[in-house]
Design a protein around this motif. Structure first.
Motif, PDB file in Angstrom:
ATOM      1  N   THR A  26      77.414  69.355  69.448  1.00  0.00           N
ATOM      2  CA  THR A  26      76.428  68.936  68.431  1.00  0.00           C
ATOM      3  C   THR A  26      75.186  69.461  69.048  1.00  0.00           C
ATOM      4  O   THR A  26      74.505  69.440  70.093  1.00  0.00           O
ATOM      5  CB  THR A  26      76.131  67.031  68.782  1.00  0.00           C
ATOM      6  OG1 THR A  26      78.127  67.210  68.326  1.00  0.00           O
ATOM      7  CG2 THR A  26      75.180  67.127  68.086  1.00  0.00           C
ATOM      8  N   ARG A  27      74.532  70.336  67.924  1.00  0.00           N
ATOM      9  CA  ARG A  27      73.166  71.134  68.319  1.00  0.00           C
ATOM     10  C   ARG A  27      72.346  71.353  66.794  1.00  0.00           C
ATOM     11  O   ARG A  27      70.890  70.522  67.458  1.00  0.00           O
ATOM     12  CB  ARG A  27      73.574  73.193  68.210  1.00  0.00           C
ATOM     13  CG  ARG A  27      74.401  73.482  69.300  1.00  0.00           C
ATOM     14  CD  ARG A  27      74.411  74.531  69.484  1.00  0.00           C
ATOM     15  NE  ARG A  27      74.975  75.316  70.444  1.00  0.00           N
ATOM     16  CZ  ARG A  27      75.093  77.049  70.406  1.00  0.00           C
ATOM     17  NH1 ARG A  27      74.240  77.578  69.513  1.00  0.00           N
ATOM     18  NH2 ARG A  27      75.619  76.949  71.598  1.00  0.00           N
ATOM     19  N   THR A  28      72.973  70.706  66.275  1.00  0.00           N
ATOM     20  CA  THR A  28      71.619  70.428  65.316  1.00  0.00           C
ATOM     21  C   THR A  28      71.615  69.259  64.204  1.00  0.00           C
ATOM     22  O   THR A  28      72.307  68.223  64.656  1.00  0.00           O
ATOM     23  CB  THR A  28      72.344  71.789  63.893  1.00  0.00           C
ATOM     24  OG1 THR A  28      73.776  71.019  62.630  1.00  0.00           O
ATOM     25  CG2 THR A  28      72.432  73.323  63.804  1.00  0.00           C
ATOM     26  N   ARG A  29      70.567  68.724  63.003  1.00  0.00           N
ATOM     27  CA  ARG A  29      70.268  67.985  62.597  1.00  0.00           C
ATOM     28  C   ARG A  29      71.978  67.649  62.509  1.00  0.00           C
ATOM     29  O   ARG A  29      72.810  65.960  62.246  1.00  0.00           O
ATOM     30  CB  ARG A  29      69.060  67.735  61.457  1.00  0.00           C
ATOM     31  CG  ARG A  29      68.036  67.865  62.517  1.00  0.00           C
ATOM     32  CD  ARG A  29      67.038  67.061  61.387  1.00  0.00           C
ATOM     33  NE  ARG A  29      65.942  67.897  62.371  1.00  0.00           N
ATOM     34  CZ  ARG A  29      64.299  67.623  61.914  1.00  0.00           C
ATOM     35  NH1 ARG A  29      64.391  67.420  60.958  1.00  0.00           N
ATOM     36  NH2 ARG A  29      63.652  67.256  62.176  1.00  0.00           N
ATOM     37  N   ILE A  30      72.382  68.272  60.894  1.00  0.00           N
ATOM     38  CA  ILE A  30      73.866  67.805  60.839  1.00  0.00           C
ATOM     39  C   ILE A  30      74.325  68.047  61.583  1.00  0.00           C
ATOM     40  O   ILE A  30      75.651  67.128  60.933  1.00  0.00           O
ATOM     41  CB  ILE A  30      73.987  69.246  59.739  1.00  0.00           C
ATOM     42  CG1 ILE A  30      75.224  68.879  58.700  1.00  0.00           C
ATOM     43  CG2 ILE A  30      74.139  70.900  60.224  1.00  0.00           C
ATOM     44  CD1 ILE A  30      74.877  69.869  57.189  1.00  0.00           C
ATOM     45  N   ASP A  31      74.769  68.505  62.502  1.00  0.00           N
ATOM     46  CA  ASP A  31      75.973  68.259  63.010  1.00  0.00           C
ATOM     47  C   ASP A  31      75.796  66.562  64.193  1.00  0.00           C
ATOM     48  O   ASP A  31      76.638  66.481  64.048  1.00  0.00           O
ATOM     49  CB  ASP A  31      76.125  69.467  64.219  1.00  0.00           C
ATOM     50  CG  ASP A  31      76.177  70.740  64.255  1.00  0.00           C
ATOM     51  OD1 ASP A  31      76.609  70.642  63.155  1.00  0.00           O
ATOM     52  OD2 ASP A  31      75.351  71.176  65.130  1.00  0.00           O
ATOM     53  N   ARG A  32      75.055  66.226  64.803  1.00  0.00           N
ATOM     54  CA  ARG A  32      74.471  65.084  64.839  1.00  0.00           C
ATOM     55  C   ARG A  32      74.734  64.008  63.578  1.00  0.00           C
ATOM     56  O   ARG A  32      75.116  62.711  63.899  1.00  0.00           O
ATOM     57  CB  ARG A  32      72.674  64.744  65.082  1.00  0.00           C
ATOM     58  CG  ARG A  32      72.503  65.766  66.312  1.00  0.00           C
ATOM     59  CD  ARG A  32      71.726  64.748  66.859  1.00  0.00           C
ATOM     60  NE  ARG A  32      70.410  65.121  66.536  1.00  0.00           N
ATOM     61  CZ  ARG A  32      69.662  66.725  66.620  1.00  0.00           C
ATOM     62  NH1 ARG A  32      70.116  67.398  66.981  1.00  0.00           N
ATOM     63  NH2 ARG A  32      68.526  66.696  65.511  1.00  0.00           N
ATOM     64  N   LEU A  33      74.557  64.689  62.206  1.00  0.00           N
ATOM     65  CA  LEU A  33      74.936  62.867  61.545  1.00  0.00           C
ATOM     66  C   LEU A  33      76.703  63.266  61.428  1.00  0.00           C
ATOM     67  O   LEU A  33      76.873  61.955  60.971  1.00  0.00           O
ATOM     68  CB  LEU A  33      73.851  63.893  60.303  1.00  0.00           C
ATOM     69  CG  LEU A  33      74.461  63.488  59.028  1.00  0.00           C
ATOM     70  CD1 LEU A  33      73.891  61.774  58.831  1.00  0.00           C
ATOM     71  CD2 LEU A  33      73.951  63.867  57.447  1.00  0.00           C
ATOM     72  N   SER A  34      76.837  64.047  61.346  1.00  0.00           N
ATOM     73  CA  SER A  34      78.578  64.113  61.635  1.00  0.00           C
ATOM     74  C   SER A  34      78.799  63.878  62.071  1.00  0.00           C
ATOM     75  O   SER A  34      80.218  62.741  61.826  1.00  0.00           O
ATOM     76  CB  SER A  34      78.464  65.899  61.260  1.00  0.00           C
ATOM     77  OG  SER A  34      78.643  66.834  60.154  1.00  0.00           O
ATOM     78  N   SER A  35      78.526  63.623  63.164  1.00  0.00           N
ATOM     79  CA  SER A  35      79.272  63.335  64.841  1.00  0.00           C
ATOM     80  C   SER A  35      79.082  61.490  64.386  1.00  0.00           C
ATOM     81  O   SER A  35      79.933  61.069  64.061  1.00  0.00           O
ATOM     82  CB  SER A  35      77.839  64.009  65.841  1.00  0.00           C
ATOM     83  OG  SER A  35      79.061  64.658  66.154  1.00  0.00           O
ATOM     84  N   ILE A  36      77.830  61.122  64.234  1.00  0.00           N
ATOM     85  CA  ILE A  36      77.659  59.746  63.642  1.00  0.00           C
ATOM     86  C   ILE A  36      78.129  59.448  62.497  1.00  0.00           C
ATOM     87  O   ILE A  36      78.868  57.978  62.423  1.00  0.00           O
ATOM     88  CB  ILE A  36      76.096  59.962  63.579  1.00  0.00           C
ATOM     89  CG1 ILE A  36      75.331  59.977  64.739  1.00  0.00           C
ATOM     90  CG2 ILE A  36      75.688  58.294  62.959  1.00  0.00           C
ATOM     91  CD1 ILE A  36      73.743  59.925  64.129  1.00  0.00           C
TER      92      ILE A  36
END
Length: 334
Positions: A26-36
């Motif tokens: 998890t690095r980018t904003r879309i990574d965080r969004l995908s995780s959530i």
């Protein structure tokens, strides 16, 4: 186990940034969004399963059975042997004590997921009844055993399995036992509700006198559920630490538990009758003897698996033998 890494990652000395090439974090904003979003989806699926199970509990009258004082008293009494066995399995955990929150959650999920089995068993039973004893045996082996052991494992898989505190293979047996206890409690409650006369019994000797026989029968049936699901749970724990063979290991656990479960259901009537003929005993005594023998055999099987784990754990954590360091130093001067 097979090394599941891309060829680039295998050949890299660690100096290359392989993010989004062969590795991910998890690095980018879309990574965080995908995780959530993934956490929401996974959590929603679990919540949906629990909600459906709760609605089924309401539909078949399980909640009323658990909240009725008369049924509650007899259910608690009927669950005492199963509770004792589950506590014993808990006490054999040589690694660490499991938290009460996970144990209670698994117990409650065992109560809820049992309703899936109740619905499936009830819907499929008529198709086997036409075949007499053969149909009953097929029903026990093909439907009751696999379905009930699967839903009990589901109770473990929904919550405890994903928790970091589920940190040893043996934990699977502990949580499997708790799921089996939850299953036994709601099954006993429903059975007692259907058998108990509706004549306004009080909570004293009158209730015990009328419900004593029902309670005794259900008390003998309860430990079996704990044994079967603890066996399957042990293999669920083994699967957690062998992800490359997770599927076959889980299936093996369910097959073993379902086989033992189905054999009990198929043979309990015959076995009780044979014991009655051989001993001349009547009433609940032949049934008690059969259950003690049967559960004793497979309880011993479970305890032997637990003991093998305990022995291996103690060997792996044993300190070096006394004098080993001294002997090594002596060999340097030979």
């Amino acid at each position: 186990m097979q090394d599941r890494r891309d060829p680039i990652e295998k050949a890299s000395d660690g100096s290359l940034d392989l993010y989004d090439v062969t590795t991910w974090e998890t690095r980018t904003r879309i990574d965080r969004l995908s995780s959530i979003l993934w956490q929401v989806i996974a959590g929603s699926a679990r919540i949906a399963v629990v909600l459906v199970a709760f609605l089924l509990l309401l539909g078949i009258g399980g909640l009323a059975a658990l909240t009725d004082p008369q049924t509650g008293v007899l259910t608690v009494l009927s669950a005492i042997p199963a509770i004792g066995l589950a506590v014993y399995v808990y006490s054999t955990d040589v690694t660490s004590r499991e938290p009460l929150s996970l144990l209670v959650a698994t117990f409650l999920l065992g109560v809820l997921t049992a309703n899936f089995a109740a619905i499936l068993n009830g819907a499929l039973r008529p198709y086997f009844q036409l075949l007499g004893f053969v149909g009953s045996a097929l029903f026990f082996y093909l439907i009751v055993g696999p379905v009930e052991e699967s839903v009990k494992l589901l109770a473990v898989r929904l919550y405890a399995y994903n928790d970091d505190r589920f940190d040893a293979v043996l934990d699977g047996a502990v949580y499997g036992a708790m799921a089996g206890l939850g299953f036994a409690v709601i099954e006993n409650a429903l059975y007692i509700t259907r058998q108990l006369p509706n004549n306004g019994l009080d909570l004293g000797l009158g209730l015990i006198g009328v419900g004593g026989g029902i309670t005794a029968v259900r008390a003998l049936a309860g430990p079996g559920h704990v044994i079967y699901s603890a066996i399957a749970g042990y293999y669920l724990g083994l699967a957690k630490y062998n992800p490359g063979n997770r599927g076959p290991i889980v299936v093996k656990g369910i097959l073993l538990a379902a086989l033992v479960h189905g054999t009990y259901n198929t043979t309990v009537g015959i076995g009780t009758g044979i014991i009655s003929l051989l001993t001349g005993l009547s009433g609940i005594a032949p049934y008690l003897i059969y259950v003690v023998i049967y559960d004793g055999i497979f309880g011993l099987f479970l305890l032997r698996k637990i003991q093998r784990y305990r022995d291996a754990y103690q060997q792996a954590h044993a300190p070096p033998a006394d004098g080993s360091e001294f002997e090594s130093e002596m060999t340097e001067f030979e």
